[in-house]
Write a protein that holds these residues in place. Sequence first.
Motif, PDB file in Angstrom:
ATOM      1  N   TYR A 139       0.900  -1.264  -0.060  1.00 51.21           N
ATOM      2  CA  TYR A 139      -0.011   0.137  -0.342  1.00 51.21           C
ATOM      3  C   TYR A 139       0.837   1.125  -0.058  1.00 51.21           C
ATOM      4  CZ  TYR A 139      -4.715  -2.003   0.266  1.00 51.21           C
ATOM      5  OH  TYR A 139      -5.756  -2.291   0.061  1.00 51.21           O
ATOM      6  N   SER A 140       2.144   1.098  -0.042  1.00 52.66           N
ATOM      7  CA  SER A 140       3.033   2.356  -0.282  1.00 52.66           C
ATOM      8  C   SER A 140       3.237   2.711  -1.698  1.00 52.66           C
ATOM      9  CB  SER A 140       4.321   2.079   0.207  1.00 52.66           C
ATOM     10  OG  SER A 140       4.105   1.507   1.679  1.00 52.66           O
ATOM     11  N   GLN A 141       2.563   2.014  -2.746  1.00 51.92           N
ATOM     12  CA  GLN A 141       2.889   2.237  -4.005  1.00 51.92           C
ATOM     13  C   GLN A 141       2.252   3.517  -4.730  1.00 51.92           C
ATOM     14  OE1 GLN A 141       5.426   0.302  -5.239  1.00 51.92           O
ATOM     15  NE2 GLN A 141       5.253  -0.509  -3.057  1.00 51.92           N
ATOM     16  N   THR A 142       1.065   3.994  -4.378  1.00 49.41           N
ATOM     17  CA  THR A 142       0.206   4.931  -4.817  1.00 49.41           C
ATOM     18  C   THR A 142      -0.117   5.960  -3.812  1.00 49.41           C
ATOM     19  OG1 THR A 142      -1.883   3.875  -4.686  1.00 49.41           O
ATOM     20  CG2 THR A 142      -0.585   3.478  -6.561  1.00 49.41           C
ATOM     21  N   ALA A 143      -0.510   6.980  -4.070  1.00 52.56           N
ATOM     22  CA  ALA A 143      -0.934   8.216  -3.385  1.00 52.56           C
ATOM     23  C   ALA A 143      -2.292   7.889  -2.244  1.00 52.56           C
ATOM     24  CB  ALA A 143      -0.962   9.310  -3.884  1.00 52.56           C
ATOM     25  N   GLN A 144      -2.963   7.297  -3.181  1.00 53.73           N
ATOM     26  CA  GLN A 144      -4.481   7.047  -2.772  1.00 53.73           C
ATOM     27  C   GLN A 144      -4.303   5.858  -1.718  1.00 53.73           C
ATOM     28  OE1 GLN A 144      -7.475   5.735  -5.737  1.00 53.73           O
ATOM     29  NE2 GLN A 144      -9.205   6.367  -4.454  1.00 53.73           N
ATOM     30  N   GLN A 145      -3.551   4.668  -1.935  1.00 52.33           N
ATOM     31  CA  GLN A 145      -3.310   3.692  -1.160  1.00 52.33           C
ATOM     32  C   GLN A 145      -2.639   3.950  -0.004  1.00 52.33           C
ATOM     33  OE1 GLN A 145      -1.496   0.676  -3.829  1.00 52.33           O
ATOM     34  NE2 GLN A 145      -3.264  -0.408  -3.964  1.00 52.33           N
ATOM     35  N   ARG A 146      -1.521   5.008  -0.021  1.00 51.89           N
ATOM     36  CA  ARG A 146      -0.961   5.423   1.136  1.00 51.89           C
ATOM     37  C   ARG A 146      -1.844   6.258   2.155  1.00 51.89           C
ATOM     38  NH1 ARG A 146       3.282   6.834  -2.564  1.00 51.89           N
ATOM     39  NH2 ARG A 146       2.736   8.676  -2.623  1.00 51.89           N
ATOM     40  N   ASP A 147      -2.619   7.249   1.385  1.00 49.25           N
ATOM     41  CA  ASP A 147      -3.773   7.729   2.171  1.00 49.25           C
ATOM     42  C   ASP A 147      -4.423   6.868   3.179  1.00 49.25           C
ATOM     43  OD1 ASP A 147      -2.499  10.066   1.413  1.00 49.25           O
ATOM     44  OD2 ASP A 147      -3.970  10.523  -0.178  1.00 49.25           O
ATOM     45  N   GLN A 148      -4.894   5.788   2.506  1.00 50.88           N
ATOM     46  CA  GLN A 148      -5.930   4.809   3.238  1.00 50.88           C
ATOM     47  C   GLN A 148      -5.145   4.363   4.337  1.00 50.88           C
ATOM     48  OE1 GLN A 148      -7.297   2.138   0.099  1.00 50.88           O
ATOM     49  NE2 GLN A 148      -9.421   2.903   0.358  1.00 50.88           N
ATOM     50  N   LEU A 149      -4.007   3.833   4.014  1.00 54.47           N
ATOM     51  CA  LEU A 149      -3.136   3.225   5.160  1.00 54.47           C
ATOM     52  C   LEU A 149      -2.833   4.240   6.273  1.00 54.47           C
ATOM     53  CD1 LEU A 149      -1.413   0.626   6.032  1.00 54.47           C
ATOM     54  CD2 LEU A 149       0.450   1.621   4.722  1.00 54.47           C
ATOM     55  N   VAL A 150      -2.455   5.363   6.026  1.00 55.36           N
ATOM     56  CA  VAL A 150      -2.242   6.351   6.890  1.00 55.36           C
ATOM     57  C   VAL A 150      -3.464   6.669   7.753  1.00 55.36           C
ATOM     58  CG1 VAL A 150      -1.696   8.847   7.446  1.00 55.36           C
ATOM     59  CG2 VAL A 150      -0.182   7.634   5.929  1.00 55.36           C
ATOM     60  N   ALA A 151      -4.655   6.679   7.017  1.00 49.56           N
ATOM     61  CA  ALA A 151      -5.824   7.087   7.832  1.00 49.56           C
ATOM     62  C   ALA A 151      -6.358   5.749   9.029  1.00 49.56           C
ATOM     63  CB  ALA A 151      -6.839   7.168   6.993  1.00 49.56           C
ATOM     64  N   PHE A 152      -5.936   4.424   8.391  1.00 45.82           N
ATOM     65  CA  PHE A 152      -6.323   3.331   9.402  1.00 45.82           C
ATOM     66  C   PHE A 152      -5.263   3.181  10.496  1.00 45.82           C
ATOM     67  CE2 PHE A 152      -5.265  -0.946  10.742  1.00 45.82           C
ATOM     68  CZ  PHE A 152      -6.591  -1.408  11.257  1.00 45.82           C
ATOM     69  N   ILE A 153      -4.001   3.683  10.108  1.00 47.02           N
ATOM     70  CA  ILE A 153      -3.143   3.620  11.270  1.00 47.02           C
ATOM     71  C   ILE A 153      -3.083   4.704  12.146  1.00 47.02           C
ATOM     72  CG2 ILE A 153      -0.648   4.183  11.945  1.00 47.02           C
ATOM     73  CD1 ILE A 153       0.212   2.770   9.193  1.00 47.02           C
ATOM     74  N   THR A 154      -3.542   5.934  11.894  1.00 51.35           N
ATOM     75  CA  THR A 154      -3.954   7.094  12.856  1.00 51.35           C
ATOM     76  C   THR A 154      -5.159   6.830  13.650  1.00 51.35           C
ATOM     77  OG1 THR A 154      -4.536   8.497  11.068  1.00 51.35           O
ATOM     78  CG2 THR A 154      -2.272   8.544  11.788  1.00 51.35           C
ATOM     79  N   ARG A 155      -6.074   6.461  12.966  1.00 48.84           N
ATOM     80  CA  ARG A 155      -7.655   6.434  13.287  1.00 48.84           C
ATOM     81  C   ARG A 155      -7.456   5.377  14.385  1.00 48.84           C
ATOM     82  NH1 ARG A 155      -9.882   5.102   8.982  1.00 48.84           N
ATOM     83  NH2 ARG A 155      -9.859   3.001   9.311  1.00 48.84           N
TER      84      ARG A 155
END
Length: 300
Positions: A139-155
């Motif tokens: 999920y580090s490959q695209t900006a959209q996937q990174r944003d989803q991953l960051v949202a899950f980790i921080t939320r």
Amino acid sequence: MTPADSQVRVRVYQLDEAATWSDKGVGFCTLEDCQGVLHLNVASEAEVNRLILDCVVQKGEVYQQQEATLIVWTEPTGEDFALSFEEQEGCQSILSQITEFENAVKENALEQSPPPPEVRLPLPSMKTLPEIGQIILDYSQTAQQRDQLVAFITRDNYFDRLLDLHKMCEDLDILQMLFSIYNIVRHILLLNDSSIFECIVRDENIIGVVSMLEHDPHHHIEVGSYRNFLRSHSQFKEVVPFGNADIEGKVRQTFRLQYLKDVVLQHIIDDGTLSVINALIFFNHAQIANYIHHNQKFLD
């Protein structure tokens, strides 16, 4: 959309070659739709008819909000810019209008790609660590996937879940698992998202995160050194009290960010990580200085 609808007062910053944010001046930010292309302009407050900034709004999750009054992004040319808004409402207004414009463009498109599946990381355990690491890499490959991953980790404050497993592995002295947790945290940091670092330096997270980063498989670090240093330097002596909990929090946050940059992450930091941390430190300094400058009681 007309200039009158979106004009707000901002200060423009640009990251120079020395990784320092350079002040480009104060002006009024406007968004203008020019035949389907949205332009972001900042007209100088001091000089009539001079634009401090003139750029085309990019598609995708390019513009990051930091704190309540900052927008940071990178131009296709590689130049980094930041807008510091005078008021939180102005920052939200500009971001909302950019989002509305992008949504309108998507709705008018004849074909739309299906949204990617929602990312979820498994509950950390000895069995799931390899899967967690692979998901983060995927999920580090695209900006959209990174944003989803960051949202899950921080939320979900995923660091707290990793820390539970980390404590158990430390108690049992399972080095291989401690190395795996270190690598997972390292890959999360290298997502280079400001929300991740804002989450890390919270009071409830900072000690746990640095403890996980003490188990670097490639560099010997004395176990307990990072966390003990932060614990022993967690109390600041105020010569003159700020009298503002938010500003006191900024001081603590800035100290922790500086320690991360100079000590904890010295072996893994890259240009993107450095840019994110420097931006957070710089704008914290600006908010602290602005508070002091406008607080007559503090100055007296």
